[in-house]
Scaffold this motif. Structure first.
Motif, PDB file in Angstrom:
ATOM      1  N   GLU A 257     -11.034   5.004   3.178  1.00 55.48           N
ATOM      2  CA  GLU A 257     -11.407   4.083   2.143  1.00 55.48           C
ATOM      3  C   GLU A 257     -12.204   3.158   2.708  1.00 55.48           C
ATOM      4  OE1 GLU A 257     -12.497   4.681  -1.180  1.00 55.48           O
ATOM      5  OE2 GLU A 257     -10.149   5.732  -1.285  1.00 55.48           O
ATOM      6  N   LEU A 258     -13.531   3.054   1.678  1.00 54.83           N
ATOM      7  CA  LEU A 258     -14.127   1.500   2.267  1.00 54.83           C
ATOM      8  C   LEU A 258     -13.535   0.328   1.804  1.00 54.83           C
ATOM      9  CD1 LEU A 258     -17.003   0.798   3.125  1.00 54.83           C
ATOM     10  CD2 LEU A 258     -18.043   0.855   0.928  1.00 54.83           C
ATOM     11  N   LEU A 259     -13.736  -0.552   2.240  1.00 57.93           N
ATOM     12  CA  LEU A 259     -12.625  -1.840   1.837  1.00 57.93           C
ATOM     13  C   LEU A 259     -14.058  -3.481   1.528  1.00 57.93           C
ATOM     14  CD1 LEU A 259      -9.713  -2.100   4.536  1.00 57.93           C
ATOM     15  CD2 LEU A 259     -10.070  -2.386   1.834  1.00 57.93           C
ATOM     16  N   SER A 260     -15.057  -3.203   3.247  1.00 54.06           N
ATOM     17  CA  SER A 260     -16.046  -4.392   2.258  1.00 54.06           C
ATOM     18  C   SER A 260     -16.987  -3.767   2.444  1.00 54.06           C
ATOM     19  CB  SER A 260     -15.830  -5.386   3.139  1.00 54.06           C
ATOM     20  OG  SER A 260     -15.478  -5.625   4.059  1.00 54.06           O
ATOM     21  N   VAL A 261     -18.435  -4.019   2.094  1.00 54.62           N
ATOM     22  CA  VAL A 261     -19.712  -4.420   2.832  1.00 54.62           C
ATOM     23  C   VAL A 261     -20.305  -5.303   2.500  1.00 54.62           C
ATOM     24  CG1 VAL A 261     -21.915  -3.119   2.641  1.00 54.62           C
ATOM     25  CG2 VAL A 261     -20.143  -1.813   1.921  1.00 54.62           C
ATOM     26  N   THR A 262     -20.693  -6.105   4.022  1.00 56.87           N
ATOM     27  CA  THR A 262     -21.471  -7.150   4.584  1.00 56.87           C
ATOM     28  C   THR A 262     -22.502  -7.013   5.173  1.00 56.87           C
ATOM     29  OG1 THR A 262     -19.893  -7.877   5.811  1.00 56.87           O
ATOM     30  CG2 THR A 262     -19.550  -8.635   4.060  1.00 56.87           C
ATOM     31  N   THR A 329      -1.644  -7.853   4.853  1.00 61.84           N
ATOM     32  CA  THR A 329      -0.643  -7.371   4.053  1.00 61.84           C
ATOM     33  C   THR A 329      -0.592  -8.697   2.822  1.00 61.84           C
ATOM     34  OG1 THR A 329       1.164  -9.130   6.002  1.00 61.84           O
ATOM     35  CG2 THR A 329       0.790  -6.438   6.081  1.00 61.84           C
ATOM     36  N   ASP A 330      -1.783  -9.860   3.696  1.00 63.79           N
ATOM     37  CA  ASP A 330      -1.623 -11.154   2.486  1.00 63.79           C
ATOM     38  C   ASP A 330      -2.597 -10.637   1.133  1.00 63.79           C
ATOM     39  OD1 ASP A 330       0.928 -12.372   3.173  1.00 63.79           O
ATOM     40  OD2 ASP A 330      -0.588 -13.502   4.709  1.00 63.79           O
ATOM     41  N   ASP A 331      -3.658  -9.707   2.052  1.00 58.12           N
ATOM     42  CA  ASP A 331      -4.914  -9.103   1.635  1.00 58.12           C
ATOM     43  C   ASP A 331      -4.434  -8.512   0.327  1.00 58.12           C
ATOM     44  OD1 ASP A 331      -7.165  -8.184   0.512  1.00 58.12           O
ATOM     45  OD2 ASP A 331      -7.984  -7.780   2.007  1.00 58.12           O
ATOM     46  N   GLU A 332      -3.913  -8.985  -1.234  1.00 63.07           N
ATOM     47  CA  GLU A 332      -3.329  -7.911  -2.254  1.00 63.07           C
ATOM     48  C   GLU A 332      -4.532  -6.157  -2.509  1.00 63.07           C
ATOM     49  OE1 GLU A 332      -2.222  -9.987  -5.860  1.00 63.07           O
ATOM     50  OE2 GLU A 332      -0.560 -11.617  -4.510  1.00 63.07           O
ATOM     51  N   PRO A 333      -5.579  -6.194  -2.535  1.00 63.05           N
ATOM     52  CA  PRO A 333      -6.377  -5.981  -2.515  1.00 63.05           C
ATOM     53  C   PRO A 333      -6.251  -4.317  -1.438  1.00 63.05           C
ATOM     54  CG  PRO A 333      -7.480  -7.369  -3.391  1.00 63.05           C
ATOM     55  CD  PRO A 333      -6.764  -7.760  -2.631  1.00 63.05           C
ATOM     56  N   CYS A 334      -6.649  -4.901  -0.178  1.00 64.15           N
ATOM     57  CA  CYS A 334      -6.348  -4.160   0.845  1.00 64.15           C
ATOM     58  C   CYS A 334      -4.808  -3.659   0.100  1.00 64.15           C
ATOM     59  CB  CYS A 334      -6.725  -4.942   1.844  1.00 64.15           C
ATOM     60  SG  CYS A 334      -6.560  -4.186   3.428  1.00 64.15           S
ATOM     61  N   MET A 335      -4.005  -4.323   0.212  1.00 59.88           N
ATOM     62  CA  MET A 335      -2.684  -3.180   0.262  1.00 59.88           C
ATOM     63  C   MET A 335      -2.093  -2.173  -0.683  1.00 59.88           C
ATOM     64  SD  MET A 335      -0.795  -4.418   2.092  1.00 59.88           S
ATOM     65  CE  MET A 335      -2.247  -4.399   3.626  1.00 59.88           C
ATOM     66  N   GLN A 339      -1.323   1.545  -0.688  1.00 58.56           N
ATOM     67  CA  GLN A 339      -0.709   2.313  -1.310  1.00 58.56           C
ATOM     68  C   GLN A 339      -1.100   3.361  -1.965  1.00 58.56           C
ATOM     69  OE1 GLN A 339       2.857   2.265  -1.483  1.00 58.56           O
ATOM     70  NE2 GLN A 339       2.538   0.611  -0.002  1.00 58.56           N
ATOM     71  N   ALA A 340      -2.450   3.268  -2.506  1.00 60.02           N
ATOM     72  CA  ALA A 340      -3.420   4.634  -2.763  1.00 60.02           C
ATOM     73  C   ALA A 340      -3.960   5.997  -1.837  1.00 60.02           C
ATOM     74  CB  ALA A 340      -4.988   4.102  -3.496  1.00 60.02           C
ATOM     75  N   LEU A 341      -3.609   5.121  -0.856  1.00 61.78           N
ATOM     76  CA  LEU A 341      -4.477   5.830   0.705  1.00 61.78           C
ATOM     77  C   LEU A 341      -2.914   7.089   1.054  1.00 61.78           C
ATOM     78  CD1 LEU A 341      -6.632   4.107   2.928  1.00 61.78           C
ATOM     79  CD2 LEU A 341      -6.861   6.106   1.723  1.00 61.78           C
ATOM     80  N   LYS A 342      -1.796   6.245   0.710  1.00 62.94           N
ATOM     81  CA  LYS A 342      -0.534   6.590   0.987  1.00 62.94           C
ATOM     82  C   LYS A 342       0.019   8.101   0.101  1.00 62.94           C
ATOM     83  CE  LYS A 342       2.129   2.613   3.293  1.00 62.94           C
ATOM     84  NZ  LYS A 342       2.919   1.950   3.480  1.00 62.94           N
ATOM     85  N   GLN A 343       0.105   7.547  -1.622  1.00 62.16           N
ATOM     86  CA  GLN A 343       0.011   8.765  -2.289  1.00 62.16           C
ATOM     87  C   GLN A 343      -0.994   9.534  -1.929  1.00 62.16           C
ATOM     88  OE1 GLN A 343       2.058   8.202  -4.892  1.00 62.16           O
ATOM     89  NE2 GLN A 343       1.547  10.555  -4.463  1.00 62.16           N
ATOM     90  N   ARG A 344      -2.473   9.658  -1.551  1.00 59.63           N
ATOM     91  CA  ARG A 344      -2.907  10.401  -1.772  1.00 59.63           C
ATOM     92  C   ARG A 344      -2.305  11.341  -0.040  1.00 59.63           C
ATOM     93  NH1 ARG A 344      -8.903   9.185   0.405  1.00 59.63           N
ATOM     94  NH2 ARG A 344      -8.659   7.853  -1.403  1.00 59.63           N
ATOM     95  N   ALA A 345      -2.202  10.787   0.441  1.00 56.49           N
ATOM     96  CA  ALA A 345      -1.536  11.456   2.348  1.00 56.49           C
ATOM     97  C   ALA A 345      -0.339  12.141   1.525  1.00 56.49           C
ATOM     98  CB  ALA A 345      -1.081  11.005   3.380  1.00 56.49           C
ATOM     99  N   ALA A 346       1.108  11.825   0.732  1.00 51.66           N
ATOM    100  CA  ALA A 346       1.550  12.675   0.131  1.00 51.66           C
ATOM    101  C   ALA A 346       1.199  13.712  -0.642  1.00 51.66           C
ATOM    102  CB  ALA A 346       2.567  10.880  -0.919  1.00 51.66           C
ATOM    103  N   ASP A 347       0.084  13.854  -1.841  1.00 47.70           N
ATOM    104  CA  ASP A 347      -0.010  14.852  -2.123  1.00 47.70           C
ATOM    105  C   ASP A 347      -0.885  15.852  -1.423  1.00 47.70           C
ATOM    106  OD1 ASP A 347       0.558  13.236  -4.668  1.00 47.70           O
ATOM    107  OD2 ASP A 347      -1.414  12.282  -4.669  1.00 47.70           O
ATOM    108  N   ILE A 348      -1.207  15.491  -0.457  1.00 41.27           N
ATOM    109  CA  ILE A 348      -2.200  16.532   0.295  1.00 41.27           C
ATOM    110  C   ILE A 348      -0.798  17.742   0.564  1.00 41.27           C
ATOM    111  CG2 ILE A 348      -3.576  17.041   2.342  1.00 41.27           C
ATOM    112  CD1 ILE A 348      -5.104  14.659   1.404  1.00 41.27           C
ATOM    113  N   VAL A 349       0.458  16.053   1.541  1.00 41.53           N
ATOM    114  CA  VAL A 349       1.130  17.317   1.969  1.00 41.53           C
ATOM    115  C   VAL A 349       2.214  18.104   0.857  1.00 41.53           C
ATOM    116  CG1 VAL A 349       3.517  17.361   2.704  1.00 41.53           C
ATOM    117  CG2 VAL A 349       1.750  15.655   3.820  1.00 41.53           C
ATOM    118  N   ALA A 350       2.310  17.698   0.102  1.00 46.04           N
ATOM    119  CA  ALA A 350       3.316  18.441  -1.094  1.00 46.04           C
ATOM    120  C   ALA A 350       1.954  19.668  -1.864  1.00 46.04           C
ATOM    121  CB  ALA A 350       2.978  17.386  -2.208  1.00 46.04           C
ATOM    122  N   GLY A 351       1.277  19.228  -1.727  1.00 49.99           N
ATOM    123  CA  GLY A 351      -0.229  20.724  -2.291  1.00 49.99           C
ATOM    124  C   GLY A 351      -0.021  22.071  -1.130  1.00 49.99           C
TER     125      GLY A 351
END
Length: 482
Positions: A257-262, A329-335, A339-351
């Motif tokens: 996932e893209l975090l930032s563009v500067t 870990t203190d960067d809330e948007p990054c965390m 979590q969304a990436l972890k859920q995506r990986a779990a969904d792929i395994v379940a699928g």
């Protein structure tokens, strides 16, 4: 055709912004950008000029070390190979520029001019110089003669020898006769950017960058490209337990996932818009050590500089990248993104598991449907025998089907759930990646140790030795600085 003189691109960093713009101009398809062969040789020479002195300094340092040791020090220093280093820089700059010929005739005429101290050569005190300048001049004239449809913009800040383009000294005025309308002089790189590009405002460029780089296709290319990351010294990432873990390579394609563009810089090149941007990508996936053994799921942030266009047929180019590092870990948007990436990986395994079960159940239903009509009206002992035979037949058919289904499931899970490294690499090789202009491989510990030893041996702690160290600023002739 845009042709650069040495002074306009001297010591050009291949991964710098000027090189990026040159690549943009060439890749746009609207411009040719070149250096004469003589300029290429000067650029390579200026990069390699200190190599022999530094090499001899290392030999002297090893010799001094030997004087104070009762044994022969173990050291390995490859033979001095100046041509190898020159070839490296020729290749590096040959990737950036088209190279036009400096013919034997151009070289001979150039040094004839120097012998007579006639422009663009000159006399300095009691000697003549400028033969290389003159060879470059004749290279440009030969190109104009051989390519009557081309207009040349010659980029040089050496106005003392080449003039400003409005008036040429004798005998250059005779050299350029009938060609002067097809040659324009530009004094520096800024004039190249001003003439051939139109800068896009920062906000417009940033919006375009975010829209393109957040697309699923680019994320997929970054994920496939990440499979090329490897380091025997190890990267550092964040494990699922919240602690930092060392890892060396991805065992399967990570989620991205893209975090930032500067630092987005955009320029329109005729009808095309090209951008460079510094980006940070969050990666999450199964990683392994240097032996390919699964460590676990790792999260990391991968910074890279990309060159890209908004055209559909253009693949973004990875210009430079830094080592991946653990996310903050203190960067809330990054965390939240993690979590969304972890859920995506779990969904792929379940699928993948559901597909495996569906394949097995579908095979069983298919067999039942095929066998049921033939068994429906059989009630006697013969029918029981027939059912037993059918069951044996079903077992023979179903067993390989189930094995195939299990293999399909294993293959689907391999990229996420199992450390089947070779399989993952083969899959990654067939996937579209970013256009890579950087080496993703990091040196081993041994390679880095050797580099540090050589660097340390070549230096001296004494003020006298440091004072005697040659200056890194290139200034061996008038042609470089003018």
């Amino acid at each position: 055709m845009i042709i650069f003189d040495t002074n306009a691109v001297n010591l050009l960093p291949p991964d710098g912004l000027r090189a990026d713009i040159i690549r943009k101009l060439r890749q746009s398809g609207h411009h040719r950008v070149a250096v004469p062969w003589m300029v290429l040789e000067e650029m390579a020479a200026h990069q390699a000029r200190f190599y022999p002195d530094r090499y001899r300094a290392v030999l002297k340092a090893v010799a001094k070390l030997s004087e104070v040791l009762p044994w022969e020090p173990e050291s390995s220093l490859e033979p001095l190979d100046l041509e190898r280093l020159l070839d490296h820089w020729r290749d590096a700059y040959g990737e950036i520029f088209e190279v036009i010929e400096t013919s034997d005739t151009a070289i001979r005429r150039g040094f004839q001019r120097e012998a007579m101290a006639l422009p663009p050569a000159k006399r300095v005190k009691d000697r003549s110089e400028g033969g290389r300048d003159a060879a470059i001049w004749f290279s440009i004239l030969e190109f104009l003669e051989q390519n009557p449809e081309e207009h040349v913009w010659f980029v040089t800040n050496n106005s003392s020898d080449f003039g400003d383009g409005s008036l040429f000294e004798y005998p250059m005025d005779e050299d350029i006769r009938d060609l002067e309308g097809r040659l324009t002089l530009l004094k520096d790189f800024d004039q190249v950017v001003s003439r051939f590009t139109t800068e896009v405002s920062g906000e417009e460029a940033k919006a375009a960058a975010a829209e393109l780089l957040e697309s699923a296709s680019v994320r997929a290319r970054v994920a496939h490209t990440a499979m090329g990351l490897s380091s025997l010294t190890g990267f550092v990432g964040l494990g699922d337990g919240g602690t930092t873990e060392e890892w060396s390579e991805w065992l399967a394609q990570p989620e991205v996932e893209l975090l930032s563009v500067t630092d987005v810089t955009g320029h329109t090149i005729e009808s095309d818009v090209w951008y460079t941007a510094n980006t940070h990508w969050l990666l999450y996936g199964p990683a392994g050590d240097e032996a390919g053994t699964l460590i676990g799921y790792i999260a990391c942030v991968w910074p890279m500089k990309v060159l890209f266009s908004t055209r559909d047929d253009e693949t973004p180019t990875l210009l430079t990248s830094e080592d991946p590092s653990p996310p903050d870990t203190d960067d809330e948007p990054c965390m939240r993104t993690l979590q969304a990436l972890k859920q995506r990986a779990a969904d792929i395994v379940a699928g993948a598991k559901r597909k495996a079960l569906t394949a097995q159940n579908s095979a069983g239903r298919l067999l039942a449907e095929q066998l049921a009509p033939s068994l429906a009206n059989l009630d006697t002992a013969a029918s029981q025998l027939a059912r037993q035979a059918a069951a044996r037949h079903a077992a023979l058919v179903n067993e390989p089907v189930q094995r195939l289904a299990r293999k399909m499931a294993a293959d689907q899970l391999a990229l996420i759930n199992n450390p089947l490294h070779r399989f993952a690499q083969q899959m990654a090789e067939s996937m579209p990646k970013l256009d890579i202009a950087a080496d993703l491989r990091r040196p081993s510990r041994r390679e880095e140790t050797v580099d540090e030893e050589v660097e340390g041996s070549a230096s001296s702690d004494t003020p006298e030795a440091r004072a005697a160290e040659p200056d890194d600023t290139p200034a061996d002739d008038e042609h470089e600085g003018e």
